[in-house]
Design a protein around this motif. Structure first.
Motif, PDB file in Angstrom:
ATOM      1  N   ARG A   1      28.540  43.580  54.222  1.00 29.86           N
ATOM      2  CA  ARG A   1      28.512  44.353  55.458  1.00 29.86           C
ATOM      3  C   ARG A   1      29.247  43.611  56.570  1.00 29.86           C
ATOM      4  NH1 ARG A   1      21.986  45.524  55.236  1.00 29.86           N
ATOM      5  NH2 ARG A   1      22.015  46.950  53.429  1.00 29.86           N
ATOM      6  N   PRO A   2      29.865  44.343  57.478  1.00 24.66           N
ATOM      7  CA  PRO A   2      30.606  43.707  58.584  1.00 24.66           C
ATOM      8  C   PRO A   2      29.681  43.264  59.715  1.00 24.66           C
ATOM      9  CG  PRO A   2      30.780  46.082  58.772  1.00 24.66           C
ATOM     10  CD  PRO A   2      30.017  45.820  57.492  1.00 24.66           C
ATOM     11  N   LEU A   3      28.585  42.609  59.329  1.00 24.05           N
ATOM     12  CA  LEU A   3      27.599  42.125  60.294  1.00 24.05           C
ATOM     13  C   LEU A   3      27.211  40.708  59.921  1.00 24.05           C
ATOM     14  CD1 LEU A   3      25.259  45.279  60.326  1.00 24.05           C
ATOM     15  CD2 LEU A   3      26.907  44.665  62.099  1.00 24.05           C
ATOM     16  N   GLY A   4      26.685  39.966  60.896  1.00 21.66           N
ATOM     17  CA  GLY A   4      26.238  38.608  60.622  1.00 21.66           C
ATOM     18  C   GLY A   4      25.052  38.604  59.674  1.00 21.66           C
ATOM     19  N   THR A   5      25.044  37.682  58.737  1.00 16.13           N
ATOM     20  CA  THR A   5      23.962  37.644  57.749  1.00 16.13           C
ATOM     21  C   THR A   5      22.632  37.230  58.384  1.00 16.13           C
ATOM     22  OG1 THR A   5      24.631  35.384  57.155  1.00 16.13           O
ATOM     23  CG2 THR A   5      25.456  37.191  55.783  1.00 16.13           C
ATOM     24  N   LEU A   6      22.649  36.286  59.308  1.00 17.82           N
ATOM     25  CA  LEU A   6      21.402  35.825  59.928  1.00 17.82           C
ATOM     26  C   LEU A   6      20.710  36.941  60.712  1.00 17.82           C
ATOM     27  CD1 LEU A   6      19.369  33.630  60.529  1.00 17.82           C
ATOM     28  CD2 LEU A   6      20.857  32.797  62.359  1.00 17.82           C
ATOM     29  N   PRO A   7      21.418  37.661  61.598  1.00 20.31           N
ATOM     30  CA  PRO A   7      20.749  38.770  62.289  1.00 20.31           C
ATOM     31  C   PRO A   7      20.251  39.850  61.339  1.00 20.31           C
ATOM     32  CG  PRO A   7      22.802  38.189  63.401  1.00 20.31           C
ATOM     33  CD  PRO A   7      22.786  37.452  62.101  1.00 20.31           C
ATOM     34  N   GLN A   8      21.004  40.093  60.246  1.00 22.16           N
ATOM     35  CA  GLN A   8      20.560  41.108  59.291  1.00 22.16           C
ATOM     36  C   GLN A   8      19.218  40.732  58.662  1.00 22.16           C
ATOM     37  OE1 GLN A   8      23.449  43.227  56.624  1.00 22.16           O
ATOM     38  NE2 GLN A   8      24.809  41.567  57.257  1.00 22.16           N
ATOM     39  N   VAL A   9      19.081  39.465  58.285  1.00 16.68           N
ATOM     40  CA  VAL A   9      17.816  39.023  57.694  1.00 16.68           C
ATOM     41  C   VAL A   9      16.686  39.100  58.714  1.00 16.68           C
ATOM     42  CG1 VAL A   9      16.596  37.082  56.647  1.00 16.68           C
ATOM     43  CG2 VAL A   9      18.978  37.519  56.033  1.00 16.68           C
ATOM     44  N   MET A  10      16.987  38.734  59.953  1.00 13.79           N
ATOM     45  CA  MET A  10      15.949  38.666  60.984  1.00 13.79           C
ATOM     46  C   MET A  10      15.430  40.040  61.403  1.00 13.79           C
ATOM     47  SD  MET A  10      17.399  35.504  63.323  1.00 13.79           S
ATOM     48  CE  MET A  10      15.970  35.458  64.405  1.00 13.79           C
ATOM     49  N   VAL A  11      16.271  41.067  61.317  1.00 16.41           N
ATOM     50  CA  VAL A  11      15.811  42.412  61.705  1.00 16.41           C
ATOM     51  C   VAL A  11      15.456  43.265  60.496  1.00 16.41           C
ATOM     52  CG1 VAL A  11      17.237  42.341  63.779  1.00 16.41           C
ATOM     53  CG2 VAL A  11      18.119  43.481  61.720  1.00 16.41           C
ATOM     54  N   ALA A  12      15.567  42.690  59.298  1.00 17.83           N
ATOM     55  CA  ALA A  12      15.360  43.480  58.090  1.00 17.83           C
ATOM     56  C   ALA A  12      13.934  44.004  57.967  1.00 17.83           C
ATOM     57  CB  ALA A  12      15.713  42.656  56.853  1.00 17.83           C
ATOM     58  N   ASP A  13      12.968  43.209  58.373  1.00 19.13           N
ATOM     59  CA  ASP A  13      11.571  43.634  58.197  1.00 19.13           C
ATOM     60  C   ASP A  13      10.687  42.997  59.266  1.00 19.13           C
ATOM     61  OD1 ASP A  13       9.380  44.898  57.130  1.00 19.13           O
ATOM     62  OD2 ASP A  13       9.003  43.348  55.630  1.00 19.13           O
ATOM     63  N   ILE A  14      11.009  43.246  60.539  1.00 19.30           N
ATOM     64  CA  ILE A  14      10.179  42.722  61.627  1.00 19.30           C
ATOM     65  C   ILE A  14       8.804  43.377  61.568  1.00 19.30           C
ATOM     66  CG2 ILE A  14       9.839  42.787  64.125  1.00 19.30           C
ATOM     67  CD1 ILE A  14      12.673  42.098  64.524  1.00 19.30           C
ATOM     68  N   ARG A  15       7.784  42.565  61.524  1.00 19.66           N
ATOM     69  CA  ARG A  15       6.412  43.061  61.444  1.00 19.66           C
ATOM     70  C   ARG A  15       5.755  42.897  62.804  1.00 19.66           C
ATOM     71  NH1 ARG A  15       5.110  40.140  55.611  1.00 19.66           N
ATOM     72  NH2 ARG A  15       6.838  41.139  54.481  1.00 19.66           N
ATOM     73  N   LEU A  16       5.677  44.000  63.516  1.00 21.39           N
ATOM     74  CA  LEU A  16       5.194  43.956  64.896  1.00 21.39           C
ATOM     75  C   LEU A  16       3.735  43.536  64.988  1.00 21.39           C
ATOM     76  CD1 LEU A  16       6.384  44.436  67.683  1.00 21.39           C
ATOM     77  CD2 LEU A  16       5.510  46.778  67.601  1.00 21.39           C
ATOM     78  N   LYS A  17       3.013  43.596  63.874  1.00 24.71           N
ATOM     79  CA  LYS A  17       1.611  43.168  63.894  1.00 24.71           C
ATOM     80  C   LYS A  17       1.488  41.700  64.304  1.00 24.71           C
ATOM     81  CE  LYS A  17       1.495  41.756  59.022  1.00 24.71           C
ATOM     82  NZ  LYS A  17       0.855  41.965  57.695  1.00 24.71           N
ATOM     83  N   ARG A  18       2.549  40.936  64.101  1.00 24.33           N
ATOM     84  CA  ARG A  18       2.512  39.523  64.465  1.00 24.33           C
ATOM     85  C   ARG A  18       2.421  39.306  65.967  1.00 24.33           C
ATOM     86  NH1 ARG A  18       7.512  38.005  60.421  1.00 24.33           N
ATOM     87  NH2 ARG A  18       6.333  37.952  58.469  1.00 24.33           N
ATOM     88  N   ILE A  19       2.582  40.382  66.728  1.00 27.37           N
ATOM     89  CA  ILE A  19       2.485  40.259  68.181  1.00 27.37           C
ATOM     90  C   ILE A  19       1.074  39.850  68.609  1.00 27.37           C
ATOM     91  CG2 ILE A  19       1.788  42.617  68.756  1.00 27.37           C
ATOM     92  CD1 ILE A  19       3.837  42.546  71.032  1.00 27.37           C
ATOM     93  N   GLY A  20       0.103  40.008  67.701  1.00 31.62           N
ATOM     94  CA  GLY A  20      -1.259  39.585  68.007  1.00 31.62           C
ATOM     95  C   GLY A  20      -1.339  38.116  68.341  1.00 31.62           C
ATOM     96  N   ARG A  21      -0.563  37.290  67.644  1.00 29.45           N
ATOM     97  CA  ARG A  21      -0.518  35.860  67.936  1.00 29.45           C
ATOM     98  C   ARG A  21      -0.028  35.616  69.364  1.00 29.45           C
ATOM     99  NH1 ARG A  21      -0.328  31.781  64.035  1.00 29.45           N
ATOM    100  NH2 ARG A  21      -0.697  32.447  61.893  1.00 29.45           N
ATOM    101  N   THR A  22       1.038  36.322  69.720  1.00 26.70           N
ATOM    102  CA  THR A  22       1.628  36.131  71.041  1.00 26.70           C
ATOM    103  C   THR A  22       0.677  36.586  72.137  1.00 26.70           C
ATOM    104  OG1 THR A  22       3.829  36.509  70.099  1.00 26.70           O
ATOM    105  CG2 THR A  22       3.615  36.670  72.487  1.00 26.70           C
ATOM    106  N   LEU A  23       0.030  37.724  71.944  1.00 30.38           N
ATOM    107  CA  LEU A  23      -0.891  38.239  72.958  1.00 30.38           C
ATOM    108  C   LEU A  23      -2.049  37.280  73.188  1.00 30.38           C
ATOM    109  CD1 LEU A  23      -0.994  42.020  71.958  1.00 30.38           C
ATOM    110  CD2 LEU A  23       0.254  40.959  73.860  1.00 30.38           C
ATOM    111  N   PHE A  24      -2.594  36.722  72.101  1.00 30.84           N
ATOM    112  CA  PHE A  24      -3.688  35.766  72.275  1.00 30.84           C
ATOM    113  C   PHE A  24      -3.186  34.497  72.948  1.00 30.84           C
ATOM    114  CE2 PHE A  24      -6.483  32.307  71.147  1.00 30.84           C
ATOM    115  CZ  PHE A  24      -7.733  32.846  71.418  1.00 30.84           C
ATOM    116  N   GLY A  25      -1.968  34.057  72.587  1.00 29.34           N
ATOM    117  CA  GLY A  25      -1.397  32.876  73.220  1.00 29.34           C
ATOM    118  C   GLY A  25      -1.222  33.073  74.709  1.00 29.34           C
ATOM    119  N   LEU A  26      -0.774  34.252  75.112  1.00 26.22           N
ATOM    120  CA  LEU A  26      -0.607  34.549  76.543  1.00 26.22           C
ATOM    121  C   LEU A  26      -1.952  34.555  77.261  1.00 26.22           C
ATOM    122  CD1 LEU A  26       2.087  37.379  76.370  1.00 26.22           C
ATOM    123  CD2 LEU A  26       2.393  35.072  77.306  1.00 26.22           C
TER     124      LEU A  26
END
Length: 264
Positions: free
Chosen positions: A98-123
Protein backbone atom coordinates in the motif's frame (compact mmCIF):
# COMPACT_ATOMS: atom_id res chain seq x y z
CA UNK A 1 -3.06 10.51 3.04
CA UNK A 2 -4.16 11.68 6.50
CA UNK A 3 -7.77 11.30 5.38
CA UNK A 4 -7.12 7.63 4.63
CA UNK A 5 -5.84 6.99 8.15
CA UNK A 6 -8.82 8.83 9.61
CA UNK A 7 -11.25 6.68 7.63
CA UNK A 8 -9.53 3.50 8.80
CA UNK A 9 -9.68 4.72 12.39
CA UNK A 10 -13.33 5.78 12.22
CA UNK A 11 -14.30 2.42 10.76
CA UNK A 12 -12.65 0.60 13.65
CA UNK A 13 -14.18 2.82 16.31
CA UNK A 14 -17.66 2.58 14.79
CA UNK A 15 -17.53 -1.18 15.13
CA UNK A 16 -16.53 -0.94 18.81
CA UNK A 17 -19.45 1.36 19.62
CA UNK A 18 -21.91 -1.15 18.16
CA UNK A 19 -22.14 -2.91 21.55
CA UNK A 20 -22.21 -0.05 24.02
CA UNK A 21 -22.78 -2.05 27.20
CA UNK A 22 -19.87 -4.33 26.43
CA UNK A 23 -17.74 -1.30 25.58
CA UNK A 24 -18.63 0.44 28.86
CA UNK A 25 -17.77 -2.68 30.87
CA UNK A 26 -14.42 -3.03 29.12
CA UNK A 27 -13.57 0.63 29.80
CA UNK A 28 -14.46 0.08 33.47
CA UNK A 29 -12.27 -3.04 33.58
CA UNK A 30 -9.30 -1.11 32.20
CA UNK A 31 -9.81 1.62 34.81
CA UNK A 32 -10.07 -1.03 37.52
CA UNK A 33 -6.74 -2.54 36.53
CA UNK A 34 -5.14 0.89 36.87
CA UNK A 35 -6.87 1.41 40.22
CA UNK A 36 -5.41 -1.85 41.53
CA UNK A 37 -1.92 -0.58 40.71
CA UNK A 38 -2.59 2.58 42.72
CA UNK A 39 -3.96 0.47 45.56
CA UNK A 40 -0.66 -1.41 45.65
CA UNK A 41 1.16 1.88 46.20
CA UNK A 42 -1.14 2.89 49.05
CA UNK A 43 -0.62 -0.53 50.66
CA UNK A 44 3.13 0.07 50.62
CA UNK A 45 2.59 3.39 52.39
CA UNK A 46 0.58 1.67 55.09
CA UNK A 47 3.92 0.26 56.25
CA UNK A 48 6.31 3.12 55.48
CA UNK A 49 6.12 6.92 55.71
CA UNK A 50 8.32 7.62 52.68
CA UNK A 51 9.38 5.76 49.56
CA UNK A 52 12.66 6.71 47.97
CA UNK A 53 12.53 9.99 49.90
CA UNK A 54 8.98 10.93 48.81
CA UNK A 55 5.69 10.89 50.71
CA UNK A 56 2.50 9.24 49.49
CA UNK A 57 1.03 12.27 47.70
CA UNK A 58 4.29 12.95 45.87
CA UNK A 59 4.53 9.32 44.73
CA UNK A 60 0.88 9.35 43.64
CA UNK A 61 1.65 12.42 41.50
CA UNK A 62 4.45 10.59 39.71
CA UNK A 63 2.29 7.50 39.39
CA UNK A 64 -0.59 9.52 37.94
CA UNK A 65 1.57 11.21 35.30
CA UNK A 66 3.03 7.85 34.30
CA UNK A 67 -0.39 6.14 34.30
CA UNK A 68 -1.92 8.80 32.06
CA UNK A 69 1.06 8.69 29.71
CA UNK A 70 1.03 4.90 29.50
CA UNK A 71 -2.73 4.88 28.93
CA UNK A 72 -2.36 7.21 25.96
CA UNK A 73 0.54 5.18 24.58
CA UNK A 74 -1.35 1.92 25.03
CA UNK A 75 -4.32 3.42 23.20
CA UNK A 76 -2.27 4.54 20.20
CA UNK A 77 0.68 2.15 20.07
CA UNK A 78 -0.63 -0.97 21.80
CA UNK A 79 -1.59 -2.45 18.43
CA UNK A 80 2.11 -3.01 17.78
CA UNK A 81 1.80 -6.08 20.01
CA UNK A 82 0.15 -7.75 17.00
CA UNK A 83 3.24 -7.25 14.85
CA UNK A 84 4.53 -10.83 15.35
CA UNK A 85 1.20 -12.15 13.98
CA UNK A 86 1.46 -9.76 11.02
CA UNK A 87 4.93 -11.07 10.23
CA UNK A 88 4.21 -14.74 10.86
CA UNK A 89 1.05 -14.82 8.71
CA UNK A 90 2.47 -12.66 5.93
CA UNK A 91 -0.03 -9.86 6.58
CA UNK A 92 2.80 -7.36 6.92
CA UNK A 93 3.69 -7.99 3.27
CA UNK A 94 0.24 -6.65 2.35
CA UNK A 95 0.98 -3.42 4.21
CA UNK A 96 4.14 -2.98 2.15
CA UNK A 97 2.08 -3.00 -1.05
CA UNK A 98 0.00 0.00 0.00
CA UNK A 99 1.17 3.57 -0.67
CA UNK A 100 1.08 4.32 3.06
CA UNK A 101 3.58 4.16 5.89
CA UNK A 102 3.74 0.74 7.51
CA UNK A 103 4.01 2.06 11.09
CA UNK A 104 0.84 4.22 10.93
CA UNK A 105 -1.01 1.35 9.25
CA UNK A 106 -0.19 -1.01 12.11
CA UNK A 107 -1.04 1.61 14.73
CA UNK A 108 -4.52 2.37 13.34
CA UNK A 109 -5.29 -1.20 12.30
CA UNK A 110 -7.11 -2.16 15.49
CA UNK A 111 -7.27 0.71 17.99
CA UNK A 112 -9.21 -0.51 21.00
CA UNK A 113 -10.90 2.48 22.54
CA UNK A 114 -11.67 0.49 25.68
CA UNK A 115 -8.09 1.19 26.71
CA UNK A 116 -9.14 4.77 27.38
CA UNK A 117 -10.17 3.53 30.83
CA UNK A 118 -6.52 3.57 31.86
CA UNK A 119 -6.14 7.16 30.73
CA UNK A 120 -9.33 8.35 32.42
CA UNK A 121 -8.29 6.84 35.75
CA UNK A 122 -4.80 8.32 35.35
CA UNK A 123 -6.29 11.77 34.79
CA UNK A 124 -8.49 11.38 37.88
CA UNK A 125 -5.50 10.33 39.96
CA UNK A 126 -3.51 13.25 38.58
CA UNK A 127 -6.25 15.73 39.51
CA UNK A 128 -6.23 14.31 43.04
CA UNK A 129 -2.44 14.43 43.33
CA UNK A 130 -2.15 17.99 42.01
CA UNK A 131 -4.73 19.18 44.54
CA UNK A 132 -3.11 17.35 47.48
CA UNK A 133 0.47 18.48 46.92
CA UNK A 134 1.76 21.90 47.90
CA UNK A 135 2.55 23.21 44.41
CA UNK A 136 3.53 26.83 43.83
CA UNK A 137 1.59 27.26 40.61
CA UNK A 138 2.84 29.40 37.74
CA UNK A 139 2.01 29.53 34.02
CA UNK A 140 5.08 27.42 33.30
CA UNK A 141 4.03 24.73 35.77
CA UNK A 142 0.49 24.69 34.41
CA UNK A 143 1.89 24.02 30.94
CA UNK A 144 4.23 21.36 32.35
CA UNK A 145 1.36 19.59 34.11
CA UNK A 146 -0.55 19.45 30.81
CA UNK A 147 2.39 18.56 28.58
CA UNK A 148 4.16 15.99 30.80
CA UNK A 149 1.63 13.15 30.20
CA UNK A 150 1.66 13.84 26.45
CA UNK A 151 5.46 13.83 26.32
CA UNK A 152 5.47 10.69 28.44
CA UNK A 153 3.05 9.05 26.01
CA UNK A 154 5.41 9.80 23.12
CA UNK A 155 8.31 8.33 25.10
CA UNK A 156 6.31 5.20 25.91
CA UNK A 157 5.15 4.96 22.29
CA UNK A 158 8.73 5.27 21.05
CA UNK A 159 9.82 2.51 23.41
CA UNK A 160 6.96 0.39 22.07
CA UNK A 161 8.08 0.92 18.48
CA UNK A 162 11.72 0.06 19.19
CA UNK A 163 10.88 -2.95 21.36
CA UNK A 164 8.43 -4.39 18.84
CA UNK A 165 10.81 -3.77 15.94
CA UNK A 166 12.91 -6.58 17.40
CA UNK A 167 10.19 -8.92 16.14
CA UNK A 168 11.41 -8.37 12.58
CA UNK A 169 14.44 -10.46 13.55
CA UNK A 170 12.89 -12.52 16.36
CA UNK A 171 9.38 -13.35 15.17
CA UNK A 172 8.55 -14.78 18.60
CA UNK A 173 10.16 -11.87 20.41
CA UNK A 174 6.93 -10.45 21.82
CA UNK A 175 7.73 -11.47 25.39
CA UNK A 176 11.02 -9.64 25.16
CA UNK A 177 9.21 -6.57 23.85
CA UNK A 178 6.63 -6.77 26.65
CA UNK A 179 9.41 -6.83 29.21
CA UNK A 180 10.55 -3.42 28.02
CA UNK A 181 7.14 -1.82 27.35
CA UNK A 182 5.11 -2.97 30.33
CA UNK A 183 8.26 -3.07 32.44
CA UNK A 184 8.73 0.63 31.69
CA UNK A 185 5.20 1.28 32.94
CA UNK A 186 5.92 -0.46 36.24
CA UNK A 187 9.27 1.33 36.57
CA UNK A 188 7.88 4.83 36.03
CA UNK A 189 5.10 4.35 38.59
CA UNK A 190 7.65 4.84 41.38
CA UNK A 191 10.43 7.38 41.98
CA UNK A 192 13.65 6.19 40.36
CA UNK A 193 15.34 6.61 43.75
CA UNK A 194 13.82 3.31 44.89
CA UNK A 195 15.93 1.48 42.32
CA UNK A 196 19.68 1.03 42.28
CA UNK A 197 22.56 -0.05 40.12
CA UNK A 198 22.26 -0.92 36.43
CA UNK A 199 18.45 -1.15 36.52
CA UNK A 200 18.07 2.51 37.45
CA UNK A 201 20.60 3.66 34.89
CA UNK A 202 19.12 1.55 32.09
CA UNK A 203 15.42 2.15 32.72
CA UNK A 204 15.85 5.81 33.65
CA UNK A 205 18.19 7.05 30.95
CA UNK A 206 18.52 4.44 28.19
CA UNK A 207 14.79 3.72 27.92
CA UNK A 208 14.34 6.75 29.16
CA UNK A 209 11.67 6.30 31.82
CA UNK A 210 12.87 8.95 34.27
CA UNK A 211 11.64 11.70 31.93
CA UNK A 212 8.07 10.35 31.88
CA UNK A 213 7.08 11.27 35.45
CA UNK A 214 10.04 11.45 37.84
CA UNK A 215 11.73 14.61 36.57
CA UNK A 216 8.49 16.44 35.65
CA UNK A 217 7.21 15.53 39.11
CA UNK A 218 10.30 17.04 40.73
CA UNK A 219 9.80 20.26 38.76
CA UNK A 220 6.15 20.53 39.78
CA UNK A 221 7.01 19.90 43.43
CA UNK A 222 10.09 22.18 43.43
CA UNK A 223 12.08 19.25 44.77
CA UNK A 224 15.81 18.88 44.26
CA UNK A 225 16.81 15.59 42.68
CA UNK A 226 18.11 13.26 45.43
CA UNK A 227 20.37 11.75 42.78
CA UNK A 228 22.00 15.11 42.11
CA UNK A 229 20.57 15.79 38.67
CA UNK A 230 20.20 19.43 37.53
CA UNK A 231 16.77 21.09 37.87
CA UNK A 232 16.55 21.61 34.09
CA UNK A 233 15.90 17.87 33.65
CA UNK A 234 12.39 18.42 34.94
CA UNK A 235 11.53 20.68 32.01
CA UNK A 236 12.98 18.86 29.01
CA UNK A 237 10.66 15.86 28.72
CA UNK A 238 9.17 17.23 25.44
CA UNK A 239 12.67 17.43 23.97
CA UNK A 240 13.46 13.92 25.18
CA UNK A 241 10.18 12.74 23.64
CA UNK A 242 11.12 14.31 20.30
CA UNK A 243 14.53 12.63 20.31
CA UNK A 244 12.93 9.31 21.29
CA UNK A 245 10.34 9.58 18.50
CA UNK A 246 12.98 10.35 15.88
CA UNK A 247 15.13 7.48 17.12
CA UNK A 248 12.17 5.08 17.08
CA UNK A 249 11.28 6.14 13.55
CA UNK A 250 14.81 5.45 12.37
CA UNK A 251 14.86 2.03 14.05
CA UNK A 252 11.53 1.11 12.46
CA UNK A 253 12.67 2.28 9.04
CA UNK A 254 15.88 0.26 9.35
CA UNK A 255 13.94 -2.84 10.43
CA UNK A 256 11.45 -2.59 7.55
CA UNK A 257 14.22 -2.08 5.00
CA UNK A 258 15.85 -5.30 6.16
CA UNK A 259 12.61 -7.24 6.30
CA UNK A 260 12.67 -10.21 3.93
CA UNK A 261 9.15 -11.63 4.39
CA UNK A 262 8.00 -15.00 5.67
CA UNK A 263 8.17 -16.79 2.36
CA UNK A 264 4.53 -17.85 2.70
Amino acid sequence: MVETYVRLLVARLRGQFAYRTSFALEVFAQALVQAIELAAITIVFSHVKALGGFDVHEVVLMYAIAATAFGLADLTAGQLNELPNYIRTGSFDVLLLRPLGTLPQVMVADIRLKRIGRTLFGLAAMAYALSHNDIAWSPAKAVLAAVAPLAGAVIFGSVWVVACAVCFWLVEGQELANTVTYGSNAFTSYPVTVYSGWLRRFMAFVVPGAFVAYYPGLALLDRADPLGGPAVLGWISPLVALVAAVGAGLVWRFAVRHYRGTGS
